[in-house]
Design a protein around this motif. Sequence first.
Motif, short mmCIF file in Angstrom:
data_model
loop_
_atom_site.label_atom_id
_atom_site.label_comp_id
_atom_site.label_asym_id
_atom_site.label_seq_id
_atom_site.Cartn_x
_atom_site.Cartn_y
_atom_site.Cartn_z
N ILE A 138 -13.05 -13.96 -7.45
CA ILE A 138 -12.70 -12.90 -8.30
C ILE A 138 -11.41 -13.03 -9.04
N THR A 139 -11.14 -12.57 -10.27
CA THR A 139 -9.92 -12.60 -10.93
C THR A 139 -8.85 -11.58 -10.36
N PRO A 140 -7.73 -11.60 -10.38
CA PRO A 140 -6.76 -10.64 -9.84
C PRO A 140 -6.99 -9.28 -10.32
N LEU A 141 -7.54 -9.07 -11.67
CA LEU A 141 -7.53 -7.88 -12.32
C LEU A 141 -8.76 -7.32 -11.71
N TRP A 142 -9.94 -8.05 -11.49
CA TRP A 142 -10.97 -7.29 -10.89
C TRP A 142 -10.84 -7.10 -9.24
N ILE A 143 -10.10 -7.86 -8.67
CA ILE A 143 -9.86 -7.41 -7.23
C ILE A 143 -9.15 -6.11 -7.26
N THR A 144 -8.07 -6.03 -8.16
CA THR A 144 -7.37 -4.90 -7.90
C THR A 144 -8.20 -3.59 -8.58
N PHE A 145 -8.79 -3.89 -9.67
CA PHE A 145 -9.65 -2.68 -10.10
C PHE A 145 -10.68 -2.11 -9.21
N SER A 146 -11.51 -3.12 -8.54
CA SER A 146 -12.45 -2.80 -7.53
C SER A 146 -12.08 -2.34 -6.28
N ARG A 147 -10.90 -2.83 -5.88
CA ARG A 147 -10.18 -2.16 -4.57
C ARG A 147 -9.74 -0.94 -4.90
N TRP A 148 -9.16 -0.40 -5.82
CA TRP A 148 -8.64 0.99 -5.91
C TRP A 148 -9.79 2.05 -6.22
N VAL A 149 -10.62 1.49 -7.30
CA VAL A 149 -11.84 2.57 -7.70
C VAL A 149 -12.45 2.69 -6.59
N LEU A 150 -12.71 2.01 -5.68
CA LEU A 150 -13.71 2.30 -4.46
C LEU A 150 -13.07 3.12 -3.55
N ALA A 151 -11.58 2.77 -3.28
CA ALA A 151 -10.54 3.49 -2.43
C ALA A 151 -10.62 4.89 -2.89
N LEU A 152 -10.60 5.23 -3.99
CA LEU A 152 -10.58 6.64 -4.27
C LEU A 152 -11.66 7.74 -3.75
N PHE A 153 -12.73 6.99 -3.38
CA PHE A 153 -13.59 7.87 -2.73
C PHE A 153 -13.27 8.16 -1.39
N PHE A 154 -11.95 7.37 -0.80
CA PHE A 154 -11.77 7.92 0.50
C PHE A 154 -10.45 8.54 0.42
N LEU A 155 -9.58 8.14 -0.44
CA LEU A 155 -8.21 8.72 -0.65
C LEU A 155 -8.19 10.01 -1.07
N PHE A 156 -9.11 10.53 -1.98
CA PHE A 156 -8.91 11.94 -2.47
C PHE A 156 -9.52 13.08 -1.33
N PRO A 157 -10.72 12.77 -0.54
CA PRO A 157 -10.90 13.57 0.50
C PRO A 157 -9.84 13.48 1.57
N ILE A 158 -9.36 12.17 2.04
CA ILE A 158 -8.37 12.39 2.94
C ILE A 158 -7.04 13.21 2.55
N ALA A 159 -6.75 13.32 1.13
CA ALA A 159 -5.68 13.83 0.78
C ALA A 159 -5.96 15.29 0.64
N TYR A 160 -7.10 15.83 0.56
CA TYR A 160 -7.42 17.10 0.55
C TYR A 160 -7.34 17.59 1.90
N TYR A 161 -8.00 16.86 2.91
CA TYR A 161 -7.82 17.20 4.26
C TYR A 161 -6.49 17.41 5.05
N PHE A 162 -5.79 16.30 4.89
CA PHE A 162 -4.56 16.36 5.31
C PHE A 162 -3.37 17.02 4.56
N GLU A 163 -3.45 17.02 3.19
CA GLU A 163 -2.22 17.51 2.45
C GLU A 163 -2.61 18.80 1.56
N LYS A 164 -3.88 19.26 1.52
CA LYS A 164 -4.35 20.26 0.67
C LYS A 164 -3.65 20.17 -0.77
N MET A 165 -4.11 19.01 -1.54
CA MET A 165 -3.64 18.71 -2.99
C MET A 165 -3.13 20.03 -3.62
N GLU A 166 -2.19 20.05 -4.18
CA GLU A 166 -1.49 21.34 -5.10
C GLU A 166 -1.56 20.49 -6.51
#
Length: 301
Positions: A31-59
């Motif tokens: 896989i190209t560096p662009l697609w590794i980076t893109f796919s890595r973070w686009v899918l990680a967002l599904f975890f990061l936003f809920p975790i941010a809401y739970y631990f930090e109460k996003m403002e």
Amino acid sequence: MRNWQILILLVLCNLFWAGNYVFGKYVISEITPLWITFSRWVLALFFLFPIAYYFEKMEWKSIKEEWLLLTSMGVLGIIGYNLLLYSALAYTTATNAALVSALNPGIIVLVSVFLTGERVSRLQAAGFFLSLTGVLIILTNGELARLLQANYNQGDLLMLAAVLIWTAYSLISKKIQTPPITATAVSSAIAVLLMAPFAVSQGINFAAIKPLALGGILYIILFPSVCSFVFWNLSVKAIGTSKCGVFLNLIPVFTAIISVILGERITLAQVLGGLSVFIGVYLTTGMLDRLLIKQEKVTEN
């Protein structure tokens, strides 16, 4: 949180980050560096936003106020650093990439000193030159005479560029008031939006990707992108950044161990260069200075 729990979190955190180098080496062949980076973070967002809401109460108010800094973090830390890292792994070993990246804490300290005008001790200056010598040993594979030939491994040079990009990212991240997990989630979302047109234009054939590469991408998404970051922030909250920073030196060690298990040979130049980098970073970050000051206070008392 108890000390042994923090210790486990920090060890796992750096073990997962080390795996990013090793698995990235396998994934880059498919896989190209662009697609590794893109796919890595686009899918990680599904975890990061809920975790941010739970631990930090996003403002969203603070996010709107710091959108420019968060965008810079996305461009530098998410896009720039990762593209350079995975591009580097196409030309150099995972161990070399991790050893060069170990220069990061020392570079951050020196750039911070240059920007703030803070004085550097002799030990810190010596530490920087020692760590730089270690990187040169790694870049030239122990043959320092090659410095005059300007003939270096392209991957090692790309990794050195990644270190400089990460330094800029780290300095920006220190200025923001947005909580760390929220900042990562938002900057990652901005980076994904910026990368999307280029990723779509480049295209990817998922059917042609081998199972090992797909497994590597899933590992990179779940462990280095999500688990390591959450574990790191929990540990920093418990004992502080400086104490946690010492554990970052485990990344090249774990990378080398995993690489050896998978069949990679470790050279004498990597060992000597790595030791020089570790000792140099130890001195540059002022750890020895703080120990000496602490010892002086104990003696006085």
